[in-house]
Design an enzyme around this catalytic site. Structure first.
Site, PDB file in Angstrom:
ATOM      1  N   TYR A 122       2.841   4.800  15.871  1.00 61.46           N
ATOM      2  CA  TYR A 122       1.530   4.191  15.600  1.00 61.46           C
ATOM      3  C   TYR A 122       0.408   5.181  15.918  1.00 61.46           C
ATOM      4  O   TYR A 122      -0.500   5.401  15.108  1.00 61.46           O
ATOM      5  CB  TYR A 122       1.383   2.923  16.442  1.00 61.46           C
ATOM      6  N   ALA A 123       0.478   5.811  17.112  1.00 59.30           N
ATOM      7  CA  ALA A 123      -0.584   6.744  17.511  1.00 59.30           C
ATOM      8  C   ALA A 123      -0.633   7.949  16.578  1.00 59.30           C
ATOM      9  O   ALA A 123      -1.720   8.412  16.213  1.00 59.30           O
ATOM     10  CB  ALA A 123      -0.371   7.192  18.961  1.00 59.30           C
ATOM     11  N   ALA A 124       0.536   8.452  16.176  1.00 58.42           N
ATOM     12  CA  ALA A 124       0.553   9.599  15.262  1.00 58.42           C
ATOM     13  C   ALA A 124      -0.049   9.212  13.913  1.00 58.42           C
ATOM     14  O   ALA A 124      -0.818   9.980  13.316  1.00 58.42           O
ATOM     15  CB  ALA A 124       1.993  10.094  15.079  1.00 58.42           C
ATOM     16  N   SER A 125       0.275   8.011  13.441  1.00 61.23           N
ATOM     17  CA  SER A 125      -0.296   7.585  12.149  1.00 61.23           C
ATOM     18  C   SER A 125      -1.807   7.446  12.247  1.00 61.23           C
ATOM     19  O   SER A 125      -2.542   7.830  11.335  1.00 61.23           O
ATOM     20  CB  SER A 125       0.339   6.265  11.691  1.00 61.23           C
ATOM     21  N   LYS A 126      -2.290   6.934  13.370  1.00 58.15           N
ATOM     22  CA  LYS A 126      -3.735   6.700  13.510  1.00 58.15           C
ATOM     23  C   LYS A 126      -4.485   8.005  13.780  1.00 58.15           C
ATOM     24  O   LYS A 126      -5.638   8.155  13.380  1.00 58.15           O
ATOM     25  CB  LYS A 126      -3.992   5.676  14.617  1.00 58.15           C
ATOM     26  N   SER A 183      -7.464   3.828  15.484  1.00 56.99           N
ATOM     27  CA  SER A 183      -7.294   3.021  16.699  1.00 56.99           C
ATOM     28  C   SER A 183      -7.606   3.915  17.894  1.00 56.99           C
ATOM     29  O   SER A 183      -7.370   5.129  17.835  1.00 56.99           O
ATOM     30  CB  SER A 183      -5.841   2.546  16.791  1.00 56.99           C
ATOM     31  N   VAL A 201       0.812  -1.232   0.000  1.00 55.18           N
ATOM     32  CA  VAL A 201       0.000   0.000   0.000  1.00 55.18           C
ATOM     33  C   VAL A 201       0.839   1.274   0.000  1.00 55.18           C
ATOM     34  O   VAL A 201       0.315   2.356  -0.243  1.00 55.18           O
ATOM     35  CB  VAL A 201      -1.002   0.037   1.189  1.00 55.18           C
ATOM     36  N   ILE A 229      -7.940  -5.841  19.851  1.00 56.49           N
ATOM     37  CA  ILE A 229      -8.614  -6.930  19.139  1.00 56.49           C
ATOM     38  C   ILE A 229      -7.624  -8.092  18.995  1.00 56.49           C
ATOM     39  O   ILE A 229      -6.435  -7.870  18.724  1.00 56.49           O
ATOM     40  CB  ILE A 229      -9.073  -6.466  17.725  1.00 56.49           C
TER      41      ILE A 229
HETATM   42  P1  NAD Z   1      -2.868  -7.961  11.135  1.00 52.41           P
HETATM   43  O1  NAD Z   1      -1.399  -7.880  11.316  1.00 52.41           O
HETATM   44  O2  NAD Z   1      -3.569  -9.219  11.433  1.00 52.41           O
HETATM   45  O3  NAD Z   1      -3.258  -7.499   9.642  1.00 52.41           O
HETATM   46  C1  NAD Z   1      -2.625  -6.438   9.004  1.00 52.41           C
HETATM   47  C2  NAD Z   1      -2.408  -6.819   7.548  1.00 52.41           C
HETATM   48  O4  NAD Z   1      -1.820  -5.701   6.872  1.00 52.41           O
HETATM   49  C3  NAD Z   1      -1.451  -8.013   7.366  1.00 52.41           C
HETATM   50  O5  NAD Z   1      -2.063  -9.004   6.569  1.00 52.41           O
HETATM   51  C4  NAD Z   1      -0.244  -7.400   6.686  1.00 52.41           C
HETATM   52  O6  NAD Z   1       0.414  -8.280   5.774  1.00 52.41           O
HETATM   53  C5  NAD Z   1      -0.882  -6.220   5.947  1.00 52.41           C
HETATM   54  N1  NAD Z   1       0.121  -5.230   5.591  1.00 52.41           N
HETATM   55  C6  NAD Z   1       1.112  -4.728   6.370  1.00 52.41           C
HETATM   56  N2  NAD Z   1       1.858  -3.866   5.649  1.00 52.41           N
HETATM   57  C7  NAD Z   1       1.326  -3.824   4.405  1.00 52.41           C
HETATM   58  C8  NAD Z   1       1.658  -3.126   3.222  1.00 52.41           C
HETATM   59  N3  NAD Z   1       2.712  -2.282   3.171  1.00 52.41           N
HETATM   60  N4  NAD Z   1       0.903  -3.309   2.112  1.00 52.41           N
HETATM   61  C9  NAD Z   1      -0.143  -4.179   2.149  1.00 52.41           C
HETATM   62  N5  NAD Z   1      -0.500  -4.878   3.234  1.00 52.41           N
HETATM   63  C10 NAD Z   1       0.222  -4.693   4.354  1.00 52.41           C
HETATM   64  O7  NAD Z   1      -3.453  -6.775  12.038  1.00 52.41           O
HETATM   65  P2  NAD Z   1      -4.947  -6.343  12.403  1.00 52.41           P
HETATM   66  O8  NAD Z   1      -4.978  -6.272  13.871  1.00 52.41           O
HETATM   67  O9  NAD Z   1      -5.963  -7.116  11.665  1.00 52.41           O
HETATM   68  O10 NAD Z   1      -4.896  -4.842  11.874  1.00 52.41           O
HETATM   69  C11 NAD Z   1      -5.762  -4.346  10.854  1.00 52.41           C
HETATM   70  C12 NAD Z   1      -5.875  -2.852  11.056  1.00 52.41           C
HETATM   71  O11 NAD Z   1      -6.535  -2.604  12.301  1.00 52.41           O
HETATM   72  C13 NAD Z   1      -4.530  -2.128  11.141  1.00 52.41           C
HETATM   73  O12 NAD Z   1      -4.619  -0.890  10.478  1.00 52.41           O
HETATM   74  C14 NAD Z   1      -4.350  -1.936  12.631  1.00 52.41           C
HETATM   75  O13 NAD Z   1      -3.506  -0.838  12.922  1.00 52.41           O
HETATM   76  C15 NAD Z   1      -5.780  -1.692  13.050  1.00 52.41           C
HETATM   77  N6  NAD Z   1      -6.043  -1.889  14.468  1.00 52.41           N
HETATM   78  C16 NAD Z   1      -5.845  -3.091  15.057  1.00 52.41           C
HETATM   79  C17 NAD Z   1      -6.114  -3.242  16.404  1.00 52.41           C
HETATM   80  C18 NAD Z   1      -5.924  -4.534  17.130  1.00 52.41           C
HETATM   81  O14 NAD Z   1      -6.038  -4.552  18.381  1.00 52.41           O
HETATM   82  N7  NAD Z   1      -5.656  -5.642  16.454  1.00 52.41           N
HETATM   83  C19 NAD Z   1      -6.595  -2.148  17.151  1.00 52.41           C
HETATM   84  C20 NAD Z   1      -6.779  -0.942  16.518  1.00 52.41           C
HETATM   85  C21 NAD Z   1      -6.512  -0.816  15.163  1.00 52.41           C
END
Ligand code: NAD
Length: 240
Positions: free
Chosen positions: A148-152, A135, A57, A181
């Site tokens: 992470y927090a700044a990006s979100k 997040s 991405v 999660i």
């Molecule tokens: P995850 O690691 O299971 O999934 C993230 C996916 O993103 C992975 O499949 C990874 O290969 C893909 N990815 C990473 N870099 C990439 C890139 N450069 N190009 C394409 N794909 C890429 O994590 P998740 O917990 O399912 O996270 C999904 C989203 O939810 C993220 O944005 C994360 O920051 C956000 N989030 C997660 C939580 C949590 O507690 N799990 C909480 C808040 C926000």
């Protein structure tokens, strides 16, 4: 909304190989959508999925090309969900320049690229839904998570600003803000962090990826036709 296009509805989900993105892809497909998954990785046990492509991405031209392929069959992308994300945690005095930049590049630049790549496939049709993933730590900050927090936090500004710009084209832009999660991103974290999130949750447990996917697909659905510019917390009340 009564003006839904006839035939299958098309969605693209980034970060769809794992966690919340994989659950979102599965929900779209279960509801009969033609849903494309994009990710750096391939989904577990299914590398022959014809609607899955390997894309980074952070590479805008590659993402635009992948969105173009996804839109080929119907000429449109009704829903775009930007789930791809990473964390590289570290306290301020140990956080490397590379870890700062990489997290911003994937989480924030990647979300911007997804919006930009969606527009040509939504604007001509006068409708579309985009959901970004922030997040609760982007809202409140978190120890060891400046990048992470700044990006979100940036994702929230991006959501609201884009919603202001593209509402006139019938395009809605929203974000979900998950709490802790249970996904491959969080599983390596120390048990104290899970315990803390469990205690903070009003429901006494951490969340499942499908519970976030349900909110995402609702925001993409016609049932959310008058919802835009919003940040919907899906956190069991972890951050009130
Ligand atoms: P995850 O690691 O299971 O999934 C993230 C996916 O993103 C992975 O499949 C990874 O290969 C893909 N990815 C990473 N870099 C990439 C890139 N450069 N190009 C394409 N794909 C890429 O994590 P998740 O917990 O399912 O996270 C999904 C989203 O939810 C993220 O944005 C994360 O920051 C956000 N989030 C997660 C939580 C949590 O507690 N799990 C909480 C808040 C926000």
């Amino acid at each position: 909304m009564s003006d839904a296009a006839p035939g299958p509805r098309t969605a693209v989900v980034t970060g769809a190989a794992s966690g919340i993105g994989a659950a979102t892809l599965a929900r779209f497909r279960a509801a009969g959508w033609t849903a494309w998954g994009l990710d750096l990785a391939t989904p577990d046990g299914d590398d022959a999925d014809p609607c899955f492509a390997t894309v980074d991405v952070t590479d805008r031209p590659a993402l635009e090309a992948a969105f173009g392929r996804a839109a080929e069959a119907t000429g449109r992308l009704e829903a775009v969900v930007a789930c791809a994300g990473i964390n590289r945690d570290g306290v301020l005095w140990k956080l490397s320049e590379e870890d700062w930049r990489q997290v911003l590049a994937v989480n924030l630049d990647g979300s911007f690229h997804a919006i930009a790549a969606a527009l040509p496939h939504q604007r001509p049709h006068g409708r579309g839904a985009i959901v970004l993933v922030t997040s609760i730590n982007g809202e409140r900050g978190e120890f060891g998570q400046k990048n992470y927090a700044a990006s979100k936090a940036g994702v929230i500004g991006l959501t609201k600003s884009a919603a202001r710009e593209v509402g006139r084209f019938g395009i809605r832009v929203n974000a979900v803000s998950p709490g802790y999660i249970d996904t491959p991103m969080t599983r390596p974290l120390p048990t104290e962090i899970v315990d803390e999130a469990t205690r903070a949750s009003l429901l006494g447990r951490i969340g499942e990826p499908d519970e976030v996917a349900a909110a995402i697909t609702w925001l993409c659905s016609d049932d959310a036709s008058y919802v835009t510019g919003q940040v919907l917390r899906v956190d069991g009340g972890q951050h009130l």
